[in-house]
Design a protein around this motif. Structure first.
Motif, PDB file in Angstrom:
ATOM      1  N   GLU A  19       0.854  -1.260   0.176  1.00 50.98           N
ATOM      2  CA  GLU A  19       0.006  -0.084  -0.161  1.00 50.98           C
ATOM      3  C   GLU A  19       0.830   1.301   0.050  1.00 50.98           C
ATOM      4  N   THR A  61      -1.575   3.241  -2.006  1.00 45.20           N
ATOM      5  CA  THR A  61      -2.890   3.439  -1.675  1.00 45.20           C
ATOM      6  C   THR A  61      -3.024   3.818  -0.140  1.00 45.20           C
ATOM      7  N   GLY A  62      -1.900   3.375   0.528  1.00 47.01           N
ATOM      8  CA  GLY A  62      -2.213   3.644   1.895  1.00 47.01           C
ATOM      9  C   GLY A  62      -2.118   5.070   2.341  1.00 47.01           C
ATOM     10  N   THR A  65       1.374  -5.655   5.527  1.00 49.50           N
ATOM     11  CA  THR A  65       1.152  -4.509   4.848  1.00 49.50           C
ATOM     12  C   THR A  65       2.511  -3.455   4.491  1.00 49.50           C
ATOM     13  N   GLY A  97      -6.154   2.451   4.324  1.00 53.71           N
ATOM     14  CA  GLY A  97      -5.914   2.109   2.975  1.00 53.71           C
ATOM     15  C   GLY A  97      -6.928   1.469   2.273  1.00 53.71           C
TER      16      GLY A  97
END
Length: 426
Positions: free
Chosen positions: A320, A323-324, A343, A331
């Motif tokens: 991520e 996207t995190g 993650t 996320g």
């Protein structure tokens, strides 16, 4: 009255009447007439947009640079000259310093016909939403420094936190209270049991792969075509037409690529490969929304992948890095309601400074340090049972971990608030 409404619509679309005149005409209509006008206007504008998009689609066709027309060559020559006049110092820097400055990015997507346009701008400073180059030009930073600066460049609360940390010193291996506060908040906000700071996203991915292999005592890692996981040789492979994994570039041993299984992302049929080879797979590494294909968002595929990895006891690793925190504090795991085992994070949590994080369930993260134990108990963490004797915690991770500038009201905000997220900047 229908004719009058049509005339108003045509006047607005063709811009024969200005904004004030359009408002006056609209206000003079009855309620039903206003609705008809809005309906016709919407239909007209939507139709125009679709026609315009279709025209653009027809016009913007790929052209082989070897087949440029004379008019196209003249346009590129004129554009090159204008751009050179616009940023002459940046262009000079790009050539002058290449003798000693190594820059892999400058060769990316290089095209002979537009080579003179493909130099990088040299920036002097960044403030808020703007970047300023050495030629005196100002730019709107539409990417937010590749998504890193959610609050723009140089937000006061980050600068203040960094300055405060610098004023207290920043030993390489020293721990501070801020480090522990940041780690705890990070786990709470991202819904992970344990986390570790790294120096980069690439390093975080390296740790994730190593943890998965240590936990399973297997070696194969599944990755997906078109995904990007940093510069580590351990995840740098592409797939040939026969499905074989090949090293992704010069200097990467083919032996590394042979430890990777490269699959099509989003193809449910290829989950059968994971099922069939589960006995040799140490982990599945996935970029849930790929940077190269953001339009591909296979939620159902990810759910089936999660179900399969749980059934086969294979660690699922979400990268991520991009996207995190952007979609929500958790996320895409929070947005898609899919929980990974491990993650990796980077970029955004650093607030513009190089950093990375790896987080996950204690079941896997305990392989780094032996888990949570007390100094007075009987537990003994043997170094040969851990992944490494060394792990870095620098003061840059702690600098913005707990900025003093946030007042009580801000501190009381929901943990899902992005202001709280930024307090974790490592």
């Amino acid at each position: 009255m229908s004719t009058a409404i049509d005339e108003i619509v045509e006047g607005i679309v063709s811009q024969r009447i200005d904004k004030d005149a359009a408002i006056r005409s609209f206000q003079g209509l009855s309620g039903a007439e206003k609705n008809r006008l809005l309906s016709k206007l919407k239909s007209k504008l939507t139709g125009s947009a679709e026609k315009g998009a279709a025209a653009v689609s027809r016009a913007l066709k790929p052209i082989d640079e070897r087949s440029l027309s004379e008019a196209q060559r003249e346009f590129l020559a004129e554009l090159t000259a204008r751009y050179g006049r616009f940023a002459p110092k940046s262009k000079e820097n790009a050539s002058k310093h290449s003798q000693y400055f190594v820059d892999a990015r400058k060769a990316a997507n290089l095209r002979k016909s537009i080579k003179s346009l493909q130099f990088h701008i040299t920036y002097e400073r960044a403030e808020g939403a703007y970047l300023y180059d050495i030629d005196g030009n100002r730019y709107i930073d539409i990417t937010g420094d590749n998504g890193v600066n959610l609050f723009g460049s140089q937000p006061d609360f980050i600068k203040d936190a960094v300055a405060e940390r610098l004023s207290k010193g920043y030993p390489l291996v020293g721990y501070t209270e801020d480090l522990f506060v940041a780690a705890k908040l990070f786990c709470e906000i991202t819904d992970n049991e344990r986390m570790a700071f790294t120096q980069s996203g690439t390093e975080a991915v390296m740790w994730a792969v190593r943890i998965a292999r240590a936990a399973t005592q297997k070696t194969k890692i599944v990755i997906f075509d078109s995904a990007y996981h940093g510069m580590s040789d351990t995840v740098a492979a592409v797939r040939d037409h026969e499905g074989n994994s090949l090293a992704a570039g010069l200097g990467i041993p083919q032996e590394y690529a042979e430890q990777l299984i490269v699959l099509d992302y989003g193809d449910l049929n290829q989950l059968n490969i994971i099922e069939a080879r589960a006995d040799e797979i140490a982990g599945v590494l996935v970029e849930p929304i790929q940077a190269s294909r953001p339009q591909l968002q296979p939620i159902e595929y990810l759910r089936e992948l999660r179900k399969l990895t749980l059934e086969k006891n294979i660690p699922l690793i979400f990268d991520e890095m991009i996207t995190g925190f952007r979609v929500c504090p958790r996320g895409l795991q929070g947005a898609f309601k899919i929980k990974a085992d491990i993650t990796t994070y980077g970029k955004i949590p650093g607030g513009g400074m190089p950093t990375g994080m790896i987080a996950g369930s204690a079941k896997y993260m305990d392989f780094v340090d032996g888990g949570s134990w007390g100094y007075e108990d009987e537990f003994h963490a043997r170094t040969e049972e851990n992944l490494s004797r060394r792990h870095a915690h620098t003061q840059s991770h702690q600098a913005v971990g707990r900025p003093r500038c946030l007042d009580r009201d801000q501190k009381a905000m929901s943990r899902r608030s992005f202001l709280r997220v930024v307090r974790l900047l490592p």
